[in-house]
Scaffold this motif. Structure first.
Motif, PDB file in Angstrom:
ATOM      1  N   PRO A 196       0.844  -1.201   0.000  1.00 21.46           N
ATOM      2  CA  PRO A 196       0.000   0.000   0.000  1.00 21.46           C
ATOM      3  C   PRO A 196       0.879   1.250   0.000  1.00 21.46           C
ATOM      4  N   ALA A 197       0.492   2.238  -0.787  1.00 21.28           N
ATOM      5  CA  ALA A 197       1.308   3.443  -0.903  1.00 21.28           C
ATOM      6  C   ALA A 197       1.504   4.134   0.442  1.00 21.28           C
ATOM      7  N   HIS A 198       0.499   4.046   1.318  1.00 18.59           N
ATOM      8  CA  HIS A 198       0.625   4.746   2.602  1.00 18.59           C
ATOM      9  C   HIS A 198       1.622   4.055   3.534  1.00 18.59           C
ATOM     10  N   GLN A 199       2.065   2.843   3.166  1.00 22.78           N
ATOM     11  CA  GLN A 199       3.061   2.122   3.949  1.00 22.78           C
ATOM     12  C   GLN A 199       4.482   2.390   3.461  1.00 22.78           C
ATOM     13  N   VAL A 200       4.607   3.218   2.442  1.00 22.22           N
ATOM     14  CA  VAL A 200       5.912   3.491   1.838  1.00 22.22           C
ATOM     15  C   VAL A 200       6.228   4.976   1.978  1.00 22.22           C
ATOM     16  N   GLU A 201       7.435   5.273   2.448  1.00 23.19           N
ATOM     17  CA  GLU A 201       7.880   6.651   2.633  1.00 23.19           C
ATOM     18  C   GLU A 201       9.203   6.832   1.913  1.00 23.19           C
TER      19      GLU A 201
END
Length: 303
Positions: free
Chosen positions: A35-40
């Motif tokens: 998920p994009a929100h899990q990647v920084e």
């Protein structure tokens, strides 16, 4: 990081470095189901961070330390010369069990383990540039504290970049010489094939397209598992054009040159300028199409 997180896409991932390889890793993570929100993502350029965040929908990190503090997995995609400084920035922020995966070329696992808290699992990766289009070849090597779960997670992260194999760290130099530098050998061959096409009267664009498609197709055939010699023999009719052409390659030492290039390993070239000078002086000449005069091949270097 729990065993469940190691095996799935629940792990929070920080990508430190937003260059070409960092972006390739971002793309691979999302393609692999993260998920994009899990990647920084972080980078020394705030503008680059914002651009990547907007393009991929991932989180824009403000600092390496803060991103590492929130992560279950830290992917180091920075230049090798700044790795020690980045490790110093993040060492005190890592949570217990955080996996550190690095694609920085030439930095040994010992360097990471010396700078990071004791027991930190480290996986070192040697990727190559075709990873940016999902056709790469990467080798991963575990550190002292990296177990099977860490390797599986690293493989899942890299899966969308292409082939991923496991090796011991002692073999990464050989991997660097073959698959790390190998794309340059292929580009060199493509350029030479296109040059021959131009000498025979084709436009450079057409000659290059033909050369690229030929190398790509040959690679696809070789990937099916038959030995390259068998495949080569199928193209080579006795006394035919291809046999004569391969004989020219052998006469000019192409095979020996490729073997020597790979076998020398990932060492910088000493005395490069004298070698380049001799290479320029030895540029071959070929009959000009149409029979009028001869053409000297241009030896190009890029700075």
């Amino acid at each position: 990081m729990t065993e469940q997180q190691r095996g799935g896409t629940n792990a929070a991932v920080a990508v430190l470095g937003g260059g070409v390889m960092g972006e390739a890793l971002l793309s691979a993570l999302l393609a692999g189901g993260w998920p994009a929100h899990q990647v920084e993502v972080t980078d020394q350029s705030p503008e680059r961070v914002e651009a990547l965040a907007a393009r991929y929908g991932v989180r824009a990190g403000s600092s390496n330390a803060q991103a590492a503090q929130r992560a279950d997995v830290v992917l180091l995609a920075v230049k090798p010369n700044v790795v020690p400084a980045v490790l110093t920035q993040i060492a005190s922020q890592l949570r217990g069990g955080t996996l550190v995966v690095s694609v920085a070329a030439g930095v040994p696992i010992a360097t990471y383990e010396q700078h990071l808290p004791a027991g930190t699992p480290v996986v070192r990766v040697m990727p190559n540039t075709p990873a940016v289009v999902g056709k790469g070849a990467s080798a991963i090597a575990p550190g002292t504290h990296a177990g099977e779960g860490h390797l599986v997670l690293a493989e899942r992260i890299l899966a969308a970049t292409g082939l991923v194999v496991r090796v011991a760290e002692k073999d990464l130099d050989a991997v660097t010489a073959i698959s790390g530098s190998g794309p340059a050998y292929a580009f060199y061959l493509i350029d030479a094939m296109a040059e021959a096409g131009v000498l025979l009267g084709l436009t450079r664009d057409l000659a290059t397209r033909l050369a690229v498609a030929t190398v790509e197709g040959a690679g696809a055939l070789a990937a099916q598992g038959e030995h390259p010699v068998v495949l080569r023999e199928r193209v080579s009719s006795p006394g035919g054009t291809t046999v004569a052409a391969v004989a020219e390659l052998d006469a000019h030492g192409v095979r020996a040159g490729v073997v020597a290039a790979g076998a020398r390993g990932p060492r910088p070239l000493e005395g490069a300028r004298p070698l380049l000078t001799r290479a320029r002086a030895a540029r071959p000449t070929f009959p000009c199409p149409g029979g009028s005069g001869r053409v000297r091949v241009t030896f190009r270097t890029r700075r």
